[in-house]
Design a protein around this motif. Structure first.
Motif, PDB file in Angstrom:
ATOM      1  N   PHE A 129      34.689   4.093 -77.307  1.00  0.00           N
ATOM      2  CA  PHE A 129      34.314   3.270 -76.165  1.00  0.00           C
ATOM      3  C   PHE A 129      32.910   3.621 -75.682  1.00  0.00           C
ATOM      4  CE2 PHE A 129      38.872   3.341 -76.283  1.00  0.00           C
ATOM      5  CZ  PHE A 129      39.147   1.994 -76.215  1.00  0.00           C
ATOM      6  N   ASP A 130      31.946   2.903 -76.212  1.00  0.00           N
ATOM      7  CA  ASP A 130      30.580   3.047 -75.726  1.00  0.00           C
ATOM      8  C   ASP A 130      30.280   1.869 -74.791  1.00  0.00           C
ATOM      9  OD1 ASP A 130      30.509   1.025 -77.540  1.00  0.00           O
ATOM     10  OD2 ASP A 130      28.800   1.781 -78.666  1.00  0.00           O
ATOM     11  N   ILE A 131      29.039   1.701 -74.438  1.00  0.00           N
ATOM     12  CA  ILE A 131      28.661   0.659 -73.478  1.00  0.00           C
ATOM     13  C   ILE A 131      28.899  -0.744 -74.031  1.00  0.00           C
ATOM     14  CG2 ILE A 131      26.238   0.574 -74.180  1.00  0.00           C
ATOM     15  CD1 ILE A 131      27.516   0.356 -70.588  1.00  0.00           C
ATOM     16  N   MET A 132      28.811  -0.919 -75.341  1.00  0.00           N
ATOM     17  CA  MET A 132      28.987  -2.252 -75.924  1.00  0.00           C
ATOM     18  C   MET A 132      30.424  -2.748 -75.784  1.00  0.00           C
ATOM     19  SD  MET A 132      26.003  -2.999 -76.653  1.00  0.00           S
ATOM     20  CE  MET A 132      26.213  -4.550 -77.467  1.00  0.00           C
ATOM     21  N   VAL A 133      31.385  -1.867 -75.915  1.00  0.00           N
ATOM     22  CA  VAL A 133      32.788  -2.261 -75.751  1.00  0.00           C
ATOM     23  C   VAL A 133      33.042  -2.628 -74.298  1.00  0.00           C
ATOM     24  CG1 VAL A 133      35.167  -1.468 -75.955  1.00  0.00           C
ATOM     25  CG2 VAL A 133      33.508  -0.856 -77.704  1.00  0.00           C
ATOM     26  N   HIS A 134      32.404  -1.922 -73.387  1.00  0.00           N
ATOM     27  CA  HIS A 134      32.572  -2.180 -71.961  1.00  0.00           C
ATOM     28  C   HIS A 134      32.007  -3.550 -71.561  1.00  0.00           C
ATOM     29  CE1 HIS A 134      32.321  -1.638 -67.639  1.00  0.00           C
ATOM     30  NE2 HIS A 134      31.022  -1.904 -67.722  1.00  0.00           N
ATOM     31  N   LEU A 135      31.012  -4.045 -72.275  1.00  0.00           N
ATOM     32  CA  LEU A 135      30.374  -5.312 -71.922  1.00  0.00           C
ATOM     33  C   LEU A 135      31.291  -6.514 -72.097  1.00  0.00           C
ATOM     34  CD1 LEU A 135      26.788  -4.796 -73.318  1.00  0.00           C
ATOM     35  CD2 LEU A 135      27.537  -4.728 -70.947  1.00  0.00           C
ATOM     36  N   ILE A 136      32.374  -6.363 -72.822  1.00  0.00           N
ATOM     37  CA  ILE A 136      33.339  -7.463 -72.990  1.00  0.00           C
ATOM     38  C   ILE A 136      33.885  -7.900 -71.642  1.00  0.00           C
ATOM     39  CG2 ILE A 136      35.575  -8.079 -73.980  1.00  0.00           C
ATOM     40  CD1 ILE A 136      34.883  -6.160 -76.275  1.00  0.00           C
ATOM     41  N   VAL A 137      34.071  -6.954 -70.740  1.00  0.00           N
ATOM     42  CA  VAL A 137      34.597  -7.274 -69.416  1.00  0.00           C
ATOM     43  C   VAL A 137      33.629  -8.177 -68.657  1.00  0.00           C
ATOM     44  CG1 VAL A 137      35.352  -6.265 -67.229  1.00  0.00           C
ATOM     45  CG2 VAL A 137      35.849  -5.101 -69.363  1.00  0.00           C
ATOM     46  N   HIS A 138      32.327  -8.010 -68.866  1.00  0.00           N
ATOM     47  CA  HIS A 138      31.335  -8.759 -68.107  1.00  0.00           C
ATOM     48  C   HIS A 138      30.981 -10.107 -68.721  1.00  0.00           C
ATOM     49  CE1 HIS A 138      30.758  -5.351 -65.522  1.00  0.00           C
ATOM     50  NE2 HIS A 138      30.586  -4.568 -66.575  1.00  0.00           N
ATOM     51  N   LEU A 139      31.455 -10.409 -69.906  1.00  0.00           N
ATOM     52  CA  LEU A 139      31.118 -11.684 -70.541  1.00  0.00           C
ATOM     53  C   LEU A 139      31.592 -12.887 -69.732  1.00  0.00           C
ATOM     54  CD1 LEU A 139      31.646 -11.207 -74.360  1.00  0.00           C
ATOM     55  CD2 LEU A 139      29.541 -11.751 -73.176  1.00  0.00           C
ATOM     56  N   VAL A 140      32.784 -12.796 -69.156  1.00  0.00           N
ATOM     57  CA  VAL A 140      33.312 -13.933 -68.400  1.00  0.00           C
ATOM     58  C   VAL A 140      32.476 -14.168 -67.148  1.00  0.00           C
ATOM     59  CG1 VAL A 140      35.337 -14.832 -67.218  1.00  0.00           C
ATOM     60  CG2 VAL A 140      35.618 -13.534 -69.310  1.00  0.00           C
ATOM     61  N   ARG A 141      32.034 -13.100 -66.501  1.00  0.00           N
ATOM     62  CA  ARG A 141      31.176 -13.254 -65.318  1.00  0.00           C
ATOM     63  C   ARG A 141      29.844 -13.896 -65.696  1.00  0.00           C
ATOM     64  NH1 ARG A 141      29.176  -8.143 -62.901  1.00  0.00           N
ATOM     65  NH2 ARG A 141      31.245  -7.467 -63.529  1.00  0.00           N
ATOM     66  N   GLU A 142      29.317 -13.542 -66.858  1.00  0.00           N
ATOM     67  CA  GLU A 142      28.076 -14.161 -67.325  1.00  0.00           C
ATOM     68  C   GLU A 142      28.271 -15.649 -67.601  1.00  0.00           C
ATOM     69  OE1 GLU A 142      24.980 -12.884 -67.733  1.00  0.00           O
ATOM     70  OE2 GLU A 142      25.711 -11.082 -66.731  1.00  0.00           O
ATOM     71  N   ILE A 143      29.430 -16.016 -68.096  1.00  0.00           N
ATOM     72  CA  ILE A 143      29.718 -17.435 -68.348  1.00  0.00           C
ATOM     73  C   ILE A 143      29.766 -18.200 -67.030  1.00  0.00           C
ATOM     74  CG2 ILE A 143      31.514 -19.022 -69.131  1.00  0.00           C
ATOM     75  CD1 ILE A 143      32.118 -17.017 -71.344  1.00  0.00           C
ATOM     76  N   LYS A 144      30.326 -17.582 -65.992  1.00  0.00           N
ATOM     77  CA  LYS A 144      30.366 -18.238 -64.683  1.00  0.00           C
ATOM     78  C   LYS A 144      28.959 -18.456 -64.139  1.00  0.00           C
ATOM     79  CE  LYS A 144      34.751 -16.119 -63.454  1.00  0.00           C
ATOM     80  NZ  LYS A 144      35.385 -15.097 -62.615  1.00  0.00           N
ATOM     81  N   CYS A 145      28.054 -17.520 -64.400  1.00  0.00           N
ATOM     82  CA  CYS A 145      26.684 -17.632 -63.883  1.00  0.00           C
ATOM     83  C   CYS A 145      25.814 -18.549 -64.734  1.00  0.00           C
ATOM     84  CB  CYS A 145      26.031 -16.253 -63.826  1.00  0.00           C
ATOM     85  SG  CYS A 145      26.798 -15.127 -62.677  1.00  0.00           S
ATOM     86  N   CYS A 146      25.884 -18.405 -66.048  1.00  0.00           N
ATOM     87  CA  CYS A 146      24.925 -19.066 -66.943  1.00  0.00           C
ATOM     88  C   CYS A 146      25.460 -20.293 -67.660  1.00  0.00           C
ATOM     89  CB  CYS A 146      24.428 -18.065 -67.988  1.00  0.00           C
ATOM     90  SG  CYS A 146      23.653 -16.625 -67.264  1.00  0.00           S
ATOM     91  N   GLY A 147      26.750 -20.509 -67.656  1.00  0.00           N
ATOM     92  CA  GLY A 147      27.309 -21.641 -68.373  1.00  0.00           C
ATOM     93  C   GLY A 147      27.882 -21.206 -69.715  1.00  0.00           C
ATOM     94  N   PRO A 148      28.249 -22.164 -70.565  1.00  0.00           N
ATOM     95  CA  PRO A 148      28.864 -21.830 -71.850  1.00  0.00           C
ATOM     96  C   PRO A 148      27.995 -20.914 -72.693  1.00  0.00           C
ATOM     97  CG  PRO A 148      29.072 -24.166 -71.418  1.00  0.00           C
ATOM     98  CD  PRO A 148      28.177 -23.599 -70.350  1.00  0.00           C
ATOM     99  N   ILE A 149      28.645 -20.024 -73.380  1.00  0.00           N
ATOM    100  CA  ILE A 149      27.941 -18.961 -74.101  1.00  0.00           C
ATOM    101  C   ILE A 149      27.158 -19.491 -75.299  1.00  0.00           C
ATOM    102  CG2 ILE A 149      29.781 -18.316 -75.683  1.00  0.00           C
ATOM    103  CD1 ILE A 149      29.174 -15.409 -74.977  1.00  0.00           C
ATOM    104  N   TYR A 150      27.582 -20.580 -75.897  1.00  0.00           N
ATOM    105  CA  TYR A 150      26.888 -21.069 -77.094  1.00  0.00           C
ATOM    106  C   TYR A 150      25.479 -21.563 -76.763  1.00  0.00           C
ATOM    107  CZ  TYR A 150      27.638 -25.972 -75.870  1.00  0.00           C
ATOM    108  OH  TYR A 150      27.620 -27.187 -75.249  1.00  0.00           O
ATOM    109  N   LEU A 151      25.188 -21.816 -75.497  1.00  0.00           N
ATOM    110  CA  LEU A 151      23.855 -22.283 -75.118  1.00  0.00           C
ATOM    111  C   LEU A 151      22.835 -21.154 -75.008  1.00  0.00           C
ATOM    112  CD1 LEU A 151      24.883 -24.855 -72.370  1.00  0.00           C
ATOM    113  CD2 LEU A 151      24.104 -25.332 -74.679  1.00  0.00           C
TER     114      LEU A 151
END
Length: 125
Positions: free
Chosen positions: A40-62
């Motif tokens: 468990f390094d920082i990259m594994v932890h970033l999975i938790v924040h992906l959904v919050r980024e989607i709420k802020c920035c929109g769909p991830i494919y963009l």
């Protein structure tokens, strides 16, 4: 549905985003039971924040950089001269484009100077 499959889809349901955020945290907690702490390094932890980024920035494919990084890996293989990286990449890229363009014409061309087989028409039927 799988977390990454939901996150990467083009159509997102805002109600399911909260469920995905909770599900990602639960899955990481379950993984902690099976894998050592070194996993468990920082990259594994970033999975938790992906959904919050989607709420802020929109769909991830963009805004996801994964396709760009994969293409940069291909371009990095073109470097032969370490002193002139850009020129080396550009030269190999142009050569590849020219070969791909000419290959369309070469397939249709008849070989010059080679005798044609008299059995070709029998094989074709």
């Amino acid at each position: 549905m799988l977390i990454f499959q939901c996150i990467c889809s083009k159509v997102l349901d805002p109600v399911k985003l909260y469920e995905l955020e909770n599900k990602a945290a639960i899955i990481l907690c379950q993984l902690e039971m099976y894998f050592p702490p070194a996993f468990f390094d920082i990259m594994v932890h970033l999975i938790v924040h992906l959904v919050r980024e989607i709420k802020c920035c929109g769909p991830i494919y963009l805004w996801w950089m994964y396709p760009v990084k994969r293409y940069m890996k291909i371009l990095k293989k073109y470097t032969k001269n370490l002193h002139c990286l850009e020129a080396s990449i550009m030269e190999r890229y142009i050569a590849e484009e020219a070969i791909e363009f000419c290959s369309g014409y070469i397939e249709k061309a008849k070989p010059v100077g080679l005798p044609e087989s008299r059995y070709d028409e029998r094989v074709r039927g």
